[in-house]
Design an enzyme around this catalytic site. Structure first.
Site, PDB file in Angstrom:
ATOM      1  N   ASN A 394      40.853  53.432  72.239  1.00  0.00           N
ATOM      2  CA  ASN A 394      40.452  54.770  71.774  1.00  0.00           C
ATOM      3  C   ASN A 394      40.649  54.974  70.276  1.00  0.00           C
ATOM      4  O   ASN A 394      39.987  55.826  69.680  1.00  0.00           O
ATOM      5  CB  ASN A 394      41.173  55.862  72.572  1.00  0.00           C
ATOM      6  CG  ASN A 394      42.674  55.765  72.487  1.00  0.00           C
ATOM      7  OD1 ASN A 394      43.231  54.708  72.200  1.00  0.00           O
ATOM      8  ND2 ASN A 394      43.351  56.868  72.745  1.00  0.00           N
ATOM      9  N   GLU A 495      54.239  53.089  73.310  1.00  0.00           N
ATOM     10  CA  GLU A 495      53.630  54.418  73.189  1.00  0.00           C
ATOM     11  C   GLU A 495      52.677  54.530  74.362  1.00  0.00           C
ATOM     12  O   GLU A 495      51.595  53.963  74.357  1.00  0.00           O
ATOM     13  CB  GLU A 495      52.911  54.550  71.843  1.00  0.00           C
ATOM     14  CG  GLU A 495      52.514  55.976  71.507  1.00  0.00           C
ATOM     15  CD  GLU A 495      51.090  56.283  71.914  1.00  0.00           C
ATOM     16  OE1 GLU A 495      50.929  56.990  72.945  1.00  0.00           O
ATOM     17  OE2 GLU A 495      50.157  55.832  71.241  1.00  0.00           O
ATOM     18  N   CYS A 529      45.734  59.996  73.539  1.00  0.00           N
ATOM     19  CA  CYS A 529      46.964  60.119  74.317  1.00  0.00           C
ATOM     20  C   CYS A 529      47.677  61.445  74.057  1.00  0.00           C
ATOM     21  O   CYS A 529      48.501  61.872  74.870  1.00  0.00           O
ATOM     22  CB  CYS A 529      47.892  58.953  74.019  1.00  0.00           C
ATOM     23  SG  CYS A 529      48.236  58.727  72.269  1.00  0.00           S
ATOM     24  N   GLU A 702      56.557  55.272  65.826  1.00  0.00           N
ATOM     25  CA  GLU A 702      55.639  54.619  64.895  1.00  0.00           C
ATOM     26  C   GLU A 702      55.331  55.566  63.755  1.00  0.00           C
ATOM     27  O   GLU A 702      55.370  56.789  63.916  1.00  0.00           O
ATOM     28  CB  GLU A 702      54.349  54.209  65.614  1.00  0.00           C
ATOM     29  CG  GLU A 702      54.568  53.147  66.674  1.00  0.00           C
ATOM     30  CD  GLU A 702      53.278  52.675  67.310  1.00  0.00           C
ATOM     31  OE1 GLU A 702      52.254  53.382  67.189  1.00  0.00           O
ATOM     32  OE2 GLU A 702      53.276  51.604  67.932  1.00  0.00           O
TER      33      GLU A 702
END
Length: 724
Positions: A394, A495, A529, A702
């Site tokens: 994505n 993640e 997400c 991150e």
């Protein structure tokens, strides 16, 4: 045979002779499919089209075109489109109920073959009909049994798979003809016969491109890929991929070299289903080679100073900005997101290289006061080693730079395994890293198909030379990778999935809340997400919010191919994704939800942006992540009720809420069980802030100054025996 049809055709012969394409549609043809996949492309290409509407009127197709952003009225006024709609009664005999239609088609000399022969005679140019003679414009006939595209040949036929698809028929065809045959999926005999026909090589004998919709998807794609290269360039794809040749890489990148594998796999445009490229389908051998190359390069790369690594990362950043538009085109082609969003992703992607190029010079240790006079306590930060980077489809560029930028900044080397849907972006980034001067082996990219992903992923997570794993993807896959990593106790960053709540309190500014909902939900068609999934609106503001949100959806959202400048909503990544959204909507409606906007599955993987009211917490859309353009709205009464619903999830990545009450803002922000909170803001990601979740949404962070620590080991050094 069709006197009324004959009258209409003979009265407008110029419409045929001067047309580039003739489009024929019956009652079973989907108007949106015809317009989106065929007519819109022909009109944009400047072709003249003659449209024979056997049943539906021009107003019907015009309305469908308007929704898809294609103005048939304007094309008609310009003389680019000729629409004949007087064919309804004349062809009524073949447009009866299915059983009658099949019976009629099986009668000698009748049905679609007769209709095609008639159209052929009507448009044939003067001459004796020799095999080499072109007889007029191509004819595209779409109906419930077959689809025929005849490219100006002198001998033609319609193949209804149940009736005519035999070797003897195929062997008689001459010229360059393309036949697309639609099989009914429940007809096993047809599927088997189609498979046999293709396997016997008759496709190549009679120069046919044959795509059978009833056969398994993978098989169709394989056959389609074998024969598609022979078609005229204009018909190969409605949307060409116009990027610099040096960026369109299709081989794996290992130890500074472009490496071919024994086989390839196709990369498809999710909007059209057409093949973009064939990419090396690597296995465990190539993955092992990449790990070995990264391990060898690590010992040299970590010896570079922070300033040297910073300079190279900055050069990579500059090159990405120079090629931003081409890189964005790759994202749109393989991921489907609109170009505006793809340009935005490239800006976002580059920002991580800029950020970590600066952080590379700020990897500080520490000195701790010793309890003994003859000792000094020093804390050193050192790179962990080789990192396996496994990224999703994505954000095919940004998820790489967010991880790789941090790894390279501190002296780690990487093996990147991009998603099988979107490998082209990763390979283009690798090409630019070479141009930036990053040494061989520091960055490696291993591409592979869905079938080989489990084996390649396992190697990258279990090989003893790999010290670190960074993964972005689903929670289910993350758990598998964690089990792999446990065997050698690797450092891990995860993640994983989210199920973000979006709460609108009575004190909120409704207009700002609606704007936040639009950007949070519909970015990349809901496929992020951190997308809002569960919308909770307080009762006092509920109706006003719903009304304004519905109007905003009407005004701002436009479905289409991502390369179209007006498109805001592209396709979902594949049909499985669309089926998931479709099932959630069906489940909600079955339990009493009301569709306020959208609600329908469109052609391919396109899904209407959908707004649901009267939603309850036990519906499927409130229990699992959607990853699609669906807004389910639950009405609540109290703050405590909203928090209870918001926190009733095993995942906790992001959450959003709108309020003007400062005390409430502090209470809710602290009590929401998520790793990131957007307060009166629907778009929260930035390179400067830590990105990550809690609970089953993963571990580690991150981006930001904290993201770089994920690739560092902290070493304690005690220097003793000092005379001080």
């Amino acid at each position: 045979m069709f006197p009324e049809l004959n009258s209409i055709l003979s009265s407008t012969p110029d419409s045929f002779k001067s047309s580039d394409f003739i489009l024929v549609s019956d009652r079973r043809a989907d108007a949106s499919f015809l317009i989106h996949h065929y007519l819109s492309f022909y009109l944009r290409a400047g072709c003249k089209v003659c449209f024979l509407g056997l049943v539906q009127s021009f107003s019907h197709y015009s309305a469908v075109g308007q929704r898809l952003g294609v103005s048939l009225t304007q094309a008609r006024e310009k003389g680019q489109l000729v629409f004949l709609e007087g064919l309804k009664e004349s062809t009524g005999v073949i447009l009866q109920e299915e059983t009658q239609t099949l019976s009629y088609l099986r009668s000698p000399g009748a049905g679609l073959e007769g209709l095609f022969r008639f159209v052929e005679r009507s448009v044939r140019q003067s001459g004796n009909g020799d095999a080499g003679e072109s007889w007029g414009p191509p004819v595209l006939l779409i109906d419930d049994l077959s689809v025929l595209l005849s490219l100006g040949v002198s001998v033609g036929a319609i193949l209804d798979f149940a009736l005519y698809c035999q070797a003897t028929v195929c062997s008689e065809l001459q010229g360059n003809m393309v036949i697309l045959v639609r099989c009914e999926e429940e007809d096993a005999d047809d599927d088997e016969e189609g498979s046999n026909l293709l396997q016997r090589g008759l496709v190549h004998q009679c120069n046919l491109a044959l795509h059978v919709e009833g056969l398994p998807t993978g098989y169709c794609r394989d056959i389609h890929g074998q024969v598609f290269s022979g078609l005229p360039s204009m018909l190969q794809r409605p949307y060409s991929l116009d990027v610099s040749a040096q960026l369109l890489r299709t081989q794996a990148f290992i130890d500074g070299r472009w490496v071919s594998a024994a086989s390839t796999f196709p990369v498809l445009d999710p909007a059209t289903g057409e093949e973009i490229a064939k990419v090396s389908d690597c296995g465990t051998k190539e993955a092992q080679d990449a790990v070995n190359a990264a391990y060898k390069a690590f010992h040299l790369w970590k010896s570079h100073t922070g300033k040297e690594r910073s300079t190279l990362l900055r050069k990579w950043f500059d090159l990405i900005n120079q090629h931003k538009e081409d890189l964005a085109k790759l994202i749109t082609a393989e991921c489907g997101k609109p170009m505006k969003e793809s340009i935005g992703e490239m800006t976002y992607s580059a920002s991580f290289l800029e950020w970590f190029s600066e952080e590379a010079r700020r990897v500080y240790g520490d000195i701790v006061t010793s309890p003994a006079k003859d000792r000094k306590i020093l804390l050193l930060k050192q790179p962990v080693g080789v990192a396996s980077i496994i990224t999703p489809w994505n954000f095919p560029s940004a998820m790489i730079t967010r991880k790789v930028g941090a790894a390279l900044a501190v002296g780690c080397t990487v093996v990147v395994k991009p998603a099988e849907d979107t490998p082209l972006s990763a390979l283009a980034l690798a090409e630019l890293s070479v141009q930036a001067g990053i040494p061989p082996g520091v960055i490696n990219v291993v591409t592979c198909s869905r079938a080989k992903t489990p084996a390649v992923g396992e190697l990258l997570c279990t090989d003893p030379l790999v010290a670190k794993i960074s993964f972005t993807g689903s929670t289910a896959t993350g758990k598998i990778l964690l089990r792999h990593a446990a065997g050698t106790v690797k450092r891990v960053s995860m993640e994983l999935g989210g199920h973000a709540p979006f709460i609108v309190f009575d004190s909120a500014d409704v207009d700002k809340a609606v704007a936040g909902a639009m950007v949070s939900k519909f970015r990349n068609a809901g496929q992020t997400c951190v997308c809002s999934n569960r919308f909770l609106v307080q009762s006092g503001i509920h109706d006003a919010f719903m009304e304004k949100l519905a109007k905003a959806m009407d005004a701002e959202l436009k479905l289409g191919h991502g390369s179209e400048p007006t498109t805001t909503q592209g396709p979902l990544i594949n049909t499985r994704a669309a089926e998931k959204v479709e099932s959630q909507i069906a489940d909600a409606v079955a339990q009493g939800a009301v569709i306020v906007r959208g609600g329908k599955r469109l052609e391919g993987s396109f899904m209407q942006p959908t707004l649901l009211s009267n939603v309850s917490t036990d519906m499927l859309c409130m229990q699992e992540e959607t990853f699609g353009p669906l807004i389910p709205v639950v009405k609540f009464n109290t703050e405590q009720e909203a928090l209870a619903i918001a926190n009733a999830s095993p995942v906790g990545l992001a959450g959003y809420f709108y309020s003007s009450d400062i005390s409430q803002i502090w209470r809710v922000a602290e009590q929401m069980e998520v790793g990131m909170v957007g307060v009166n803001e629907g778009l929260i990601s930035t390179a400067e802030a830590p990105f990550g979740g809690i609970k089953q949404s993963g571990m580690g962070r991150e981006g930001s100054k904290y993201g770089i620590d994920e690739y560092l080991e902290l070493k304690y050094m005690c220097l003793g025996g000092l005379s001080l």
